[in-house]
Design a protein around this motif. Structure first.
Motif: not given
Length: 124
Positions: A37-51
């Motif tokens: 859940h702490r990953v800040n870039t789960p996918q290169l083309d997606v910015g910061n993940p939301d809640a």
């Protein structure tokens, strides 16, 4: 708001939701959920993940890795709802959508992004 939880937070939710009679069987599953859940870039083309993405990562890890001897779906739901609300967002808790979501996770029909989309669609 970006909220990072730890194992202690998960253990508090476990006791709150299920009491002390159903203890953790596999702490490594909780460690995996916290790390994911702490990953800040789960996918290169997606910015910061939301809640919702972070809650989806927690939910998927708990449901699939089964840290408890039983009731992992209920525990995962409780953790996801608590996480979303602690992050300043909201999600409905009607039984049927959660039952279907957990069944789809167990059947490996969804990615974490699909789970996050389903959680976002469950806003009240």
């Amino acid at each position: 708001m970006e909220l990072n939880i730890d194992i202690r937070w998960l253990l508090e939710r476990q006791e709150e939701l299920l009491g002390k009679e159903l203890g953790v069987r596999d702490y490594s599953a909780l460690v995996a959920a916290v790390a994911r859940h702490r990953v800040n870039t789960p996918q290169l083309d997606v910015g910061n993940p939301d809640a919702y993405w972070r809650a989806a990562a927690l939910l998927e890890q708990i449901v699939l890795l089964r840290p408890l001897p039983a009731r992992n779906g209920f525990f995962g739901m409780g953790v996801a709802v608590s996480y979303i609300r602690a992050s300043g967002e909201d999600v409905a808790t009607a039984f049927e959508p959660w039952r279907d979501l957990i069944a789809d996770i167990r059947a490996l029909r969804l990615t974490v992004y699909d789970i996050a989309d389903r959680l976002r669609s469950m806003r009240p």
